[in-house]
Design a protein around this motif. Structure first.
Motif, short mmCIF file in Angstrom:
data_model
loop_
_atom_site.label_atom_id
_atom_site.label_comp_id
_atom_site.label_asym_id
_atom_site.label_seq_id
_atom_site.Cartn_x
_atom_site.Cartn_y
_atom_site.Cartn_z
N GLU A 111 -17.80 7.62 6.24
CA GLU A 111 -19.07 8.36 6.08
C GLU A 111 -18.99 9.82 6.16
N LYS A 112 -18.01 10.46 6.64
CA LYS A 112 -18.02 11.92 6.73
C LYS A 112 -16.78 12.60 5.65
N ASN A 113 -16.84 11.32 4.55
CA ASN A 113 -15.74 11.82 3.50
C ASN A 113 -14.37 12.16 4.11
N ILE A 114 -13.83 11.30 5.06
CA ILE A 114 -12.55 11.55 5.50
C ILE A 114 -11.80 10.31 5.23
N ASP A 115 -10.55 10.42 4.45
CA ASP A 115 -9.84 9.13 4.18
C ASP A 115 -8.92 9.09 5.03
N PHE A 116 -8.43 7.66 5.40
CA PHE A 116 -7.35 7.29 6.28
C PHE A 116 -5.91 6.73 5.50
N ILE A 117 -4.88 7.31 5.96
CA ILE A 117 -3.75 6.29 5.55
C ILE A 117 -3.18 5.85 6.95
N ILE A 118 -3.04 4.50 7.12
CA ILE A 118 -2.61 3.96 8.46
C ILE A 118 -1.16 3.64 8.31
N CYS A 119 -0.15 4.18 9.38
CA CYS A 119 0.94 3.43 9.62
C CYS A 119 1.06 2.87 10.79
N ASP A 120 1.17 1.81 10.87
CA ASP A 120 1.12 1.27 12.29
C ASP A 120 2.10 -0.04 12.27
N HIS A 121 2.67 -0.60 13.46
CA HIS A 121 3.53 -1.59 13.58
C HIS A 121 2.89 -2.92 14.66
N ASP B 27 0.74 -1.11 0.07
CA ASP B 27 -0.05 -0.04 0.00
C ASP B 27 0.84 1.32 -0.14
N MET B 28 2.17 1.00 -0.06
CA MET B 28 2.86 2.21 0.01
C MET B 28 2.87 3.19 -1.09
N ASP B 29 2.46 2.84 -2.38
CA ASP B 29 2.12 3.65 -3.49
C ASP B 29 0.99 4.35 -3.39
N LYS B 30 -0.22 3.57 -2.88
CA LYS B 30 -1.38 4.22 -2.60
C LYS B 30 -1.11 5.32 -1.71
N ALA B 31 -0.37 5.14 -0.60
CA ALA B 31 -0.21 6.30 0.35
C ALA B 31 0.36 7.53 -0.33
N ILE B 32 1.29 7.12 -0.93
CA ILE B 32 1.97 8.20 -1.49
C ILE B 32 0.94 9.09 -2.65
N GLU B 33 0.18 8.42 -3.34
CA GLU B 33 -0.45 8.95 -4.39
C GLU B 33 -1.75 9.56 -3.71
N ARG B 34 -2.11 9.18 -2.44
CA ARG B 34 -3.30 10.13 -1.79
C ARG B 34 -2.50 11.46 -1.31
N ILE B 35 -1.33 11.45 -0.85
CA ILE B 35 -0.77 12.57 -0.22
C ILE B 35 -0.56 13.52 -1.23
N GLU B 36 -0.11 13.12 -2.66
CA GLU B 36 0.20 13.99 -3.53
C GLU B 36 -1.39 14.46 -4.19
N GLN B 37 -2.54 13.87 -4.15
CA GLN B 37 -3.36 14.38 -4.32
C GLN B 37 -4.33 15.43 -3.45
N ALA B 38 -3.76 15.16 -2.22
CA ALA B 38 -4.19 16.13 -1.25
C ALA B 38 -3.57 17.33 -1.23
N ILE B 39 -2.15 17.41 -1.77
CA ILE B 39 -1.57 18.54 -1.93
C ILE B 39 -1.97 19.34 -3.14
N GLU B 40 -2.26 18.55 -4.24
CA GLU B 40 -2.59 19.05 -5.40
C GLU B 40 -4.22 19.83 -5.24
N GLN B 41 -4.79 19.15 -4.48
CA GLN B 41 -6.31 19.72 -4.15
C GLN B 41 -6.46 20.66 -2.95
N GLU B 42 -5.19 21.05 -2.50
CA GLU B 42 -5.10 21.85 -1.37
C GLU B 42 -6.04 21.45 -0.30
N GLU B 43 -5.91 20.08 0.16
CA GLU B 43 -6.78 19.64 1.19
C GLU B 43 -6.03 20.04 2.43
N ASN B 44 -7.03 19.74 3.50
CA ASN B 44 -6.40 19.91 4.85
C ASN B 44 -6.04 18.24 5.31
N ILE B 45 -4.65 18.49 5.96
CA ILE B 45 -4.24 17.02 6.46
C ILE B 45 -4.08 17.06 7.66
#
Length: 564
Positions: free
Chosen positions: A155-165, A61-79
């Protein structure tokens, strides 16, 4: 104490390695015990290189995580960067949020309140995100079991990237990306990263994708090394590389927050042990006594004067934590005595007004006295919350898994875990936990073990031997500080008890007919003075360290135990 001498490694491999490296047999033997058998492996061990870190894109899922952060920055989302309130969580949040903020402003840090929200991803945190137009949450050191909470966020249109061990349950949350080397479907080659380590891999992946040299992440390694030490993860493989370079940053160019703490304790060079016992408790104290965000603020502060102010506040929290820990430990020990539970295989204690922030420390203290799997409970809202600690070789996480009928929520590792349950379930849980542990623990696990690397002669100990030994650092699980055995020792006649209540043993020892001697100190071994008087022979297990007195530095034995 149970003394266990590790098997001697293959003598041919040891001799060959000693010859290749130009070192003595005892040192080569220690290396082979640690799985280092060739010149190339020794080079990587003694000179850990960031170039030997694994490709972060090997993590599922690392590629998906990076793509989602790129998208957030491009669309000026709050993280939102969300992390747990302990050292691993707060360093993770400081790491990821401060790096992202170097090139993107719409980033907020969030640490849940230990008392109002509890461990891990919280509904309050998700609601805060929804109220503040935050559409992406990066959860660090938590989230692998947050199935319902991730669904609630969706349900509140909030996405998650989980970094856990932590170990996953049977189901993985439906997040955009779930980075966890312990996922069964993840082929990442190194499984023992801490939460901050997984966060670092995310940043490493970002630098690779953006063609940025990894050197830009070097100043952040002090945070990663602190988390590795505090979370007691193995200091092998990638963790060794990250801890080695992170310690260098702490000692050569510490961030203002660390610099302010180090200035208070007046210590020149910090080892990983100092990180565990000096830096980590202070960072932890904020989350234990007040709020974990205080620790994050200290760790990301650039202004030295402000950092000093934060550090003195955190020092006050740490003093408060020590007082609470001391008082509760006395009460918990008394409770075990009053309940007359000394014959049990477990220690489970509860008092509703115990401070939730120190019950983990108290559990560790109880193990020092009774040495068996231990849980300390307190009241948390309308539930009971507990910290679990275990003894060497026994998996307390598996034991809790066998008690799930009585538990509402739990998570953790082999040796440390946390859980909550309904007050009505406490007695039933206590019985079940005792039943599970007594039916699965081996008797030998109930006696503390000293694992001895090798038997050596005192004559083997010289400055060169110690100089090479020091290069085995940083120490930790998987690469513990070498412990040696020497037999037929005699005190030179000046052995005495020192410290309050004559708690410690100080002596100088020799072996055989040689006149040469070496100083020794045995903390909490004062009661064993009788074994060394009148020129009696005794055996000792010890590590080797330096003793500095009046500007003179000499080698000394740090005694772990002695026997007649």
């Amino acid at each position: 104490m149970r003394w266990t001498l590790k098997p001697k490694p293959n003598s041919e491999i040891v001799s060959k390695l000693a010859s290749q490296l130009g070192i003595e047999i005892p040192i080569a033997s220690l290396l082979v015990q640690r799985g280092i058998e060739t010149f190339e492996e020794a080079k990587k061990f003694f000179r850990p290189s960031l170039e030997d870190l694994h490709d972060p894109f090997l993590m599922k899922d690392m590629d998906k995580a990076i793509e989602r952060i790129e998208q957030a920055i491009e669309q000026e989302e709050n993280i939102m960067v969300f992390g747990d309130y302990d050292v691993d969580g707060t360093t993770s949040v400081a790491l990821v949020s401060s790096y992202l903020k170097t090139f993107y402003p719409n980033v907020v840090s969030y640490i849940p309140d230990r008392y109002a929200e509890g461990y891990g991803v919280s509904y309050m945190g998700i609601n805060f995100a929804a109220d503040n137009d935050i559409s992406l949450i990066i959860a660090l050191d938590c989230g692998i079991k947050a199935i319902e909470k991730v669904a609630y966020a969706a349900e509140k249109n909030i996405d998650f990237i989980i970094c856990d061990h932590h170990r996953p349950g049977t189901e993985i949350p439906k997040a955009v990306a779930v980075l966890d080397p312990k996922r069964e479907d993840c082929d990442y080659p190194y499984k023992e990263l801490c939460g901050c380590g997984v966060g670092f891999k995310l940043l490493q992946a970002w630098t690779i994708k953006k063609n940025i040299p990894i050197d830009i992440l070097f100043p952040y390694l002090d945070l990663v090394a602190t988390a590795i030490g505090a979370d007691i993860v193995p200091i092998t493989g990638e963790n060794r590389i990250l801890a080695y370079h992170g310690l260098h940053v702490i000692n050569v160019a510490p961030r203002p927050g660390f610099k302010a703490i180090i200035a208070q304790i007046k210590k020149q060079t910090l080892t990983i042990t100092d990180v565990v016992f000096i830096l980590a408790p202070r960072i932890n104290a904020a989350g234990r006594m007040k709020h974990g965000l205080h620790a994050v603020n200290l760790l990301v502060e650039d202004d030295m004067e402000v950092a000093k102010q934060y550090a003195s506040e955190i020092e006050a929290y740490n003093s408060e934590r020590r007082e609470a820990d001391k008082g509760i430990t006395v009460e918990a020990l008394q409770q075990v005595e009053d309940l007359d539970e000394k014959e049990r295989f477990t220690t489970v204690v509860y008092q509703e007004d115990w401070h939730k922030g120190v019950i983990g420390i108290v559990a560790s203290r109880l193990i020092e006295t009774y040495y068996r799997p231990t849980l300390v409970f307190t009241k948390s809202g309308d539930k009971l919350a507990a910290s679990a600690r275990s003894v060497k070789g026994f998996d307390v996480y598996n034991a809790l898994e066998a008690c799930t009928e009585h538990i509402e929520q739990f998570g953790g590792h082999m040796y440390a875990a946390g859980l909550t349950l309904a007050e009505s379930q406490y007695d039933a849980f206590k019985l079940k936990f005792e039943e599970v542990v007594s039916g699965s623990i081996e008797n030998y696990m109930l006696t503390p073990e000293i694992s001895i690397d090798a038997e050596i002669k005192l004559a083997d100990i010289n400055p060169k031997f110690h100089r090479i030994l020091k290069q085995f650092e940083p120490h930790g699980p998987g690469n513990m500080s070498p412990i040696f055995l020497s037999t037929n020792l005699k005190d030179t006649g000046y052995g005495k008890c020192v410290g309050g209540d004559d708690l410690h043993l100080k002596c100088a020892v020799k072996q055989g007919k040689t006149k040469s001697q070496i100083g020794a100190i045995g903390f909490n071994l004062g009661a064993k003075k009788e074994l060394i008087i009148n020129s009696q022979s005794f055996d000792a297990v010890y590590s080797i360290d330096e003793n500095e007195w009046n500007g003179n530095v000499s080698l000394q034995l740090k005694l772990k135990d002695i026997k007649a």
